[in-house]
Design an enzyme around this catalytic site. Structure first.
Site, mmCIF file in Angstrom:
data_model
loop_
_atom_site.group_PDB
_atom_site.id
_atom_site.type_symbol
_atom_site.label_atom_id
_atom_site.label_comp_id
_atom_site.label_asym_id
_atom_site.label_seq_id
_atom_site.Cartn_x
_atom_site.Cartn_y
_atom_site.Cartn_z
ATOM 1 N N GLY A 92 0.782 -1.235 0.000
ATOM 2 C CA GLY A 92 0.000 0.000 0.000
ATOM 3 C C GLY A 92 0.809 1.279 0.000
ATOM 4 O O GLY A 92 0.357 2.296 0.516
ATOM 5 N N ASN A 105 1.359 3.235 -2.465
ATOM 6 C CA ASN A 105 0.606 4.250 -3.211
ATOM 7 C C ASN A 105 -0.561 4.761 -2.380
ATOM 8 O O ASN A 105 -0.884 5.949 -2.414
ATOM 9 C CB ASN A 105 0.095 3.666 -4.534
ATOM 10 C CG ASN A 105 1.135 3.752 -5.636
ATOM 11 O OD1 ASN A 105 1.393 4.833 -6.150
ATOM 12 N ND2 ASN A 105 1.731 2.643 -5.971
ATOM 13 N N ARG A 160 -15.928 -15.152 -8.858
ATOM 14 C CA ARG A 160 -15.474 -13.751 -8.827
ATOM 15 C C ARG A 160 -16.616 -12.818 -8.435
ATOM 16 O O ARG A 160 -16.411 -11.890 -7.656
ATOM 17 C CB ARG A 160 -14.920 -13.377 -10.209
ATOM 18 C CG ARG A 160 -13.976 -12.204 -10.231
ATOM 19 C CD ARG A 160 -13.475 -11.941 -11.659
ATOM 20 N NE ARG A 160 -12.494 -12.926 -12.097
ATOM 21 C CZ ARG A 160 -11.188 -12.798 -11.888
ATOM 22 N NH1 ARG A 160 -10.718 -11.758 -11.217
ATOM 23 N NH2 ARG A 160 -10.349 -13.714 -12.324
ATOM 24 N N MET A 166 -4.480 -6.130 -7.097
ATOM 25 C CA MET A 166 -4.026 -7.122 -8.075
ATOM 26 C C MET A 166 -5.114 -8.095 -8.535
ATOM 27 O O MET A 166 -4.818 -9.168 -9.042
ATOM 28 C CB MET A 166 -2.843 -7.910 -7.493
ATOM 29 C CG MET A 166 -1.661 -7.053 -7.074
ATOM 30 S SD MET A 166 -1.076 -5.979 -8.398
ATOM 31 C CE MET A 166 -0.099 -7.136 -9.327
ATOM 32 N N ASN A 217 -6.957 3.952 -11.536
ATOM 33 C CA ASN A 217 -5.963 2.914 -11.291
ATOM 34 C C ASN A 217 -4.600 3.461 -11.670
ATOM 35 O O ASN A 217 -4.482 4.309 -12.564
ATOM 36 C CB ASN A 217 -6.254 1.665 -12.133
ATOM 37 C CG ASN A 217 -5.228 0.562 -11.906
ATOM 38 O OD1 ASN A 217 -4.899 0.229 -10.771
ATOM 39 N ND2 ASN A 217 -4.703 -0.003 -12.995
ATOM 40 N N HIS A 259 -0.917 2.163 -13.045
ATOM 41 C CA HIS A 259 -0.292 1.000 -13.689
ATOM 42 C C HIS A 259 1.180 1.343 -13.941
ATOM 43 O O HIS A 259 1.472 2.432 -14.458
ATOM 44 C CB HIS A 259 -1.012 0.688 -15.008
ATOM 45 C CG HIS A 259 -0.438 -0.457 -15.750
ATOM 46 N ND1 HIS A 259 -0.634 -1.777 -15.375
ATOM 47 C CD2 HIS A 259 0.349 -0.500 -16.849
ATOM 48 C CE1 HIS A 259 0.008 -2.563 -16.221
ATOM 49 N NE2 HIS A 259 0.610 -1.818 -17.120
HETATM 50 C C1 GRF Z 1 3.856 -1.736 -7.362
HETATM 51 O O1 GRF Z 1 4.528 -2.644 -8.219
HETATM 52 C C2 GRF Z 1 3.310 -0.609 -8.155
HETATM 53 O O2 GRF Z 1 4.106 -0.384 -9.295
HETATM 54 C C3 GRF Z 1 1.955 -1.076 -8.582
HETATM 55 O O3 GRF Z 1 1.502 -1.957 -7.562
HETATM 56 C C4 GRF Z 1 2.640 -2.461 -6.831
HETATM 57 C C5 GRF Z 1 2.490 -2.301 -5.344
HETATM 58 O O4 GRF Z 1 2.161 -0.973 -5.085
HETATM 59 N N1 GRF Z 1 1.065 0.044 -8.740
HETATM 60 P P1 GRF Z 1 1.813 -0.515 -3.560
HETATM 61 O O5 GRF Z 1 3.135 -0.330 -2.847
HETATM 62 O O6 GRF Z 1 1.011 -1.644 -2.907
HETATM 63 O O7 GRF Z 1 1.061 0.757 -3.712
#
Ligand code: GRF
Length: 194
Positions: free
Chosen positions: A11, A13, A64, A89, A106, A108
């Site tokens: 997390g 981001n 799903r 993911m 999102n 990417h």
């Molecule tokens: C990282 O590889 C980032 O590039 C992609 O998701 C992965 C984990 O991101 N967006 P985070 O540290 O969980 O935000």
């Protein structure tokens, strides 16, 4: 604006987004949810005083829709205006995406439309690209597609491993996503290039 953030792992981001939503920022975080109860980001979110939820997708096997229904109940309880996928993911079904179309973002780790999907850094290195980077886009039913809201570029350096490049890109992700969200929450759709 009320922002819910979906994560699957550490997390970083999400933390960058949460740390940006202060003062006169037009948005506030209202929920951090994950498909993995062990996601390290859940602990970080709780430490920031943000409500968290975890729905283990492995409990639903291949169903799903059932997983998403469980996740959705937590999300809708938080009544978000905007949904941010941040290191999330799991592929979301078109039915889920439709509910949030036009208000789901999102990030990417590639310069879309190049390298949708996984292993983006390895693919950029193998292609001999001079540049790599990250993209924030609106989520649509097509994976890693949708209108681009921002991009940040980094050089690919000689001898770069995928991990080295990933680390360089991640620094830019933490700059780009908060900048895009700030504008998006204010109704500004101009594309951000860092
Ligand atoms: C990282 O590889 C980032 O590039 C992609 O998701 C992965 C984990 O991101 N967006 P985070 O540290 O969980 O935000």
């Amino acid at each position: 604006k009320r922002v819910a953030i979906l994560i699957s792992g550490g997390g970083s981001n999400m933390v960058a987004l949460v740390n940006s939503m202060t003062g006169d920022h037009p948005a506030r975080p209202v929920l951090v949810a994950s498909n993995d109860p062990a996601a390290g980001g859940l602990t970080k979110a709780a430490a920031h005083g943000i409500a968290t939820a975890a729905v283990d997708h492995r409990q639903f096997g291949r169903d799903r829709a059932a997983f998403e229904a469980a996740l959705l109940s937590h999300i809708e309880a938080a009544e978000p205006d905007i949904l941010c996928l941040a290191g999330f993911m799991r592929v979301l079904t078109p039915a889920f995406v439709e509910r949030f179309e036009g208000r789901m973002l999102n990030i990417h780790p590639s310069l879309l439309p190049k390298y949708p999907g996984l292993h983006t850094h390895q693919r950029a290195i193998e292609a001999g690209d001079a540049e790599a980077g990250c993209t924030v886009h609106e989520v649509t039913a097509v994976l890693d597609d949708g209108p681009i809201l921002g991009q940040a570029r980094v050089p690919v350096l000689p001898g770069d491993t995928a991990d080295a490049l990933a680390g360089r890109v991640l620094v830019q992700e933490h700059r780009l996503y908060p900048e895009v969200l700030r504008r998006y929450a204010a109704g500004d759709r101009t594309t951000v290039y860092l």
